[in-house]
Write a protein that holds these residues in place. Sequence first.
Motif, PDB file in Angstrom:
ATOM      1  N   UNK A 250       1.201  -2.183 -26.149  1.00 39.28           N
ATOM      2  CA  UNK A 250       0.258  -3.277 -25.898  1.00 39.28           C
ATOM      3  C   UNK A 250      -1.185  -2.817 -25.739  1.00 39.28           C
TER       4      UNK A 250
ATOM      5  N   UNK B 112      -3.761  -0.392 -27.585  1.00 40.47           N
ATOM      6  CA  UNK B 112      -4.230   0.522 -28.628  1.00 40.47           C
ATOM      7  C   UNK B 112      -5.740   0.608 -28.548  1.00 40.47           C
ATOM      8  N   UNK B 113      -6.397  -0.352 -29.201  1.00 33.53           N
ATOM      9  CA  UNK B 113      -7.855  -0.398 -29.129  1.00 33.53           C
ATOM     10  C   UNK B 113      -8.309  -0.635 -27.691  1.00 33.53           C
ATOM     11  N   UNK B 114      -7.590  -1.490 -26.999  1.00 33.66           N
ATOM     12  CA  UNK B 114      -7.910  -1.754 -25.595  1.00 33.66           C
ATOM     13  C   UNK B 114      -7.130  -0.775 -24.722  1.00 33.66           C
TER      14      UNK B 114
ATOM     15  N   UNK C 295      -6.378  -0.961 -20.910  1.00 34.17           N
ATOM     16  CA  UNK C 295      -5.412  -1.906 -20.340  1.00 34.17           C
ATOM     17  C   UNK C 295      -4.028  -1.273 -20.180  1.00 34.17           C
TER      18      UNK C 295
ATOM     19  N   UNK D  72     -17.445  -7.852 -28.571  1.00 35.45           N
ATOM     20  CA  UNK D  72     -16.855  -9.074 -29.100  1.00 35.45           C
ATOM     21  C   UNK D  72     -17.726 -10.055 -29.774  1.00 35.45           C
TER      22      UNK D  72
ATOM     23  N   UNK E  20      -1.373 -10.690 -32.529  1.00 39.78           N
ATOM     24  CA  UNK E  20      -1.636  -9.420 -31.858  1.00 39.78           C
ATOM     25  C   UNK E  20      -2.824  -9.577 -30.909  1.00 39.78           C
ATOM     26  N   UNK E  21      -2.604  -9.265 -29.658  1.00 44.90           N
ATOM     27  CA  UNK E  21      -3.699  -9.391 -28.708  1.00 44.90           C
ATOM     28  C   UNK E  21      -4.198  -8.042 -28.226  1.00 44.90           C
ATOM     29  N   UNK E  22      -5.502  -7.889 -28.150  1.00 49.88           N
ATOM     30  CA  UNK E  22      -6.165  -6.756 -27.498  1.00 49.88           C
ATOM     31  C   UNK E  22      -7.347  -7.336 -26.734  1.00 49.88           C
TER      32      UNK E  22
ATOM     33  N   UNK F 157      -7.324 -11.143 -26.001  1.00 51.34           N
ATOM     34  CA  UNK F 157      -7.491 -12.208 -26.998  1.00 51.34           C
ATOM     35  C   UNK F 157      -6.839 -11.785 -28.305  1.00 51.34           C
TER      36      UNK F 157
END
Lengths: 390, 351
Positions: free
Chosen positions: A136, A138-140, A143, A390, B219-221, B224
């Motif tokens: 859950x 990867x980029x984030x 978290x 974003x 897919x959420x990151x 969102x």
Amino acid sequence: MTAVLDFTMGESAAALRGRLRRMVAEFFPDDFLGAFTDDPADLALTQRFSRLLADEGLLTVAWPREFGGSDGSVWEQTVVREEMWAYHEPRGPQYMGLNWVGPAIMAYGTAEQKAEHLPRIATGETIWCQGFSEPGSGSDLASLQTRAVRTGDHWEITGQKIWTSYAGMADWCVLAARTGDKDSGRRGISLFLIPMDRPGITVRPLRAMLGPHHLNECFFDSVVATDAEVLGEVGTGWSVMKTALAHERVGIARYARCERLLWLLRDVLRHEWDDLDEGVRNEWSGALVQVRVARLLAYRAVERQEGNEMVDLEASQARIASTTCDQQVAEVVSQLLGPRSLLGAAAGAPAHGAFEDHWRYAQAATVASGTIEIQREIVSRELLGRQAVR
Amino acid sequence: MTGERSSFRQVVRQVLADSWPPLAEYASGVLPPNAERLRKVSDELGWWELEDEDGGFAFASIAIQELGGALGPGELLQGLCVNPVIAGSADPRRVACSWGDSGPGGFSGEVSWCLAPGDDVERVLVFAEQTGEPVAALVRSQGAGARLEPMTGSDPTRRFWRLVMDGVPPGEPEILARGDEAALLMSEVEQRVSVGLALDSLGIARSALALTVAYAKIREQFGAPIGSFQAVKHRCVDMFVLVETADVLVEAAVTALASGAPLGPSGVASIAMAKAASCDAAAEVTRLALQTHGGIGYTWEHPCHLLLRRAKLNQALGRNPRSLRRAVAGRLVADALTGGQETTPLRGERK
Ligand SMILES: Cc1cc2nc3c(=O)[nH]c(=O)nc-3n(C[C@H](O)[C@H](O)[C@H](O)COP(=O)(O)OP(=O)(O)OC[C@H]3O[C@@H](n4cnc5c(N)ncnc54)[C@H](O)[C@@H]3O)c2cc1C
């Protein structure tokens, strides 16, 4: 700066290059395409080669002597890195330890951690893996949900990591886990140096388009870790990871293989080259220019890193340049070679399948180690400020 | 006609759903998947004879495109696309031909990237020169001085073959056509290979777009769906535009070919445009699909990398996009110089 603009980096660098090339040529068969194949002999060969490099003081040239290095310059280290990547990384998975695990331990580790780990990285004995990404997260990355819970005088770590390269062959892992509460974000992350044979760790290989060993899943089930295994302070994992990732992003000299492949392409085409139209040859030269730009940007990042300056911007911009030039070179190869460029190693392919191999790897370059979109985010923050997220 | 076509598309999808692994399960088995059942069903449904009917290629083209999107077998690609023009004495179902290169020019050397309509290939179509004139000939694939070898490349979804000829006796190749007739057959096969690749690629690009859009929504990151980030949103739109661009050009090319009449320069140009645009689009759309999926796209079981591999090979096979575009440009310039007399607008060619 002058050294930076000189592509050859002077006579001693040229001598070092020559020496490394001879060593690789003597040690590896012509069709060597890296350690990560179905044949364990390839990995074994890279492990032996790493020891040889260590014996010659070349594995960790730029490290201080006290940690098993040769007190060499970061430019010598750069030459090693370039030659190794150009010839399909004959150090195998060792580059992970050399590029960022070692430097991170040097910068943030305790005296005991340095004494335990650095000499063994310097001799090429231990293989490391990076346990950051999760299904859950990867980029984030901030978290991440793998939890390290304080239990008595130790920690118990539970969670899942994914995409962990070389986990199946690794002896040690730099594991990122949440020591703060669930929503603590960047402030609640700590790094642990964990041996992979510790009870509670399960590694499952993932089949991938890149071939074996590149992607794995790791499960951590109440894995015990001690305070002595925390890298840096508890809760400071994020800033260590950021530095580590910046090192990782410039640590792979992708442009070096690109340059070699472009010249190899000319060799393969031989007399066909003269019959190519000018437009196509311009594509080739355009790619070569891009490759050299990527090289200079990498040098700039290395220089800043050496000066211990903030390097997020430089690392990310160098990463963008080197990963896009990887893809550009793959494109040029496919334009010039046509379907031959897509013949796998088994099919009598040109350059033993090196072009097809490059094409597949280039596709992953803009995702591994933080996607190109995330690299752009990092650069945009410097350019436009925070609100650009974003 | 439009109604018939869309119901035929439904039939093709139903057949694929019944006899071919869905993309999500495609890579869990052996590759390429066993095509026996699909071949049998499509045979029973008369797909192989589609072109005997009026405007038949328009229908065949629907099947080819859907097969591309499902990573269907190369056998059907060959069977539906090229075999109808390989008449001659042999059973066209046992004839393979190259989708990749024009071969060595004689009856020695190699002909690579052959697709075969089945495992029981008996002959390979070879274009060559004999006593100074072009000939189209069938060479026995396991006859004297010839053998057919499997090729392994980056695309595991189709089986390609290479005909190796070393010492085919002079009397052995069975000549199908000579001179102008052979040249005509050769350009007809080339055109069909171009349109076939364009259709296959269009199907691939559509599938890759669909997978990506669906994934971007779930897919959420950063709390969102990734599809809410402008970088991803715009990329999805770029992919969509590439697909639509390819679609209009491919439709024009199919119309040109389906008319059955010999192709004029504008028909030839429309085929060149379709091949270049569609194969380039699919290569780019599948690359972006992989990028948008992140790590999961590189896993073997995920269809993303297979779509990419097939699209990349399609782009490299046949005439390359650069030379196709040069040919189109040449024609447009020539038209302009002749005051536009030759310029039949492409849309005008549609029925
Ligand atoms: C070959 C390979 C080796 C790897 N090795 C390791 C390893 O050893 N250890 C490890 O920990 N990890 C490893 N990784 C994981 C890698 O770091 C992640 O894949 C990467 O960070 C992306 O995460 P994800 O796969 O979850 O994709 P996601 O984060 O889900 O991203 C999906 C798409 O959304 C985009 N996206 C996400 N957020 C934004 C945003 N805010 N704005 C714009 N676009 C956005 C991404 O750019 C991407 O295109 C490896 C990956 C690969 C491909």
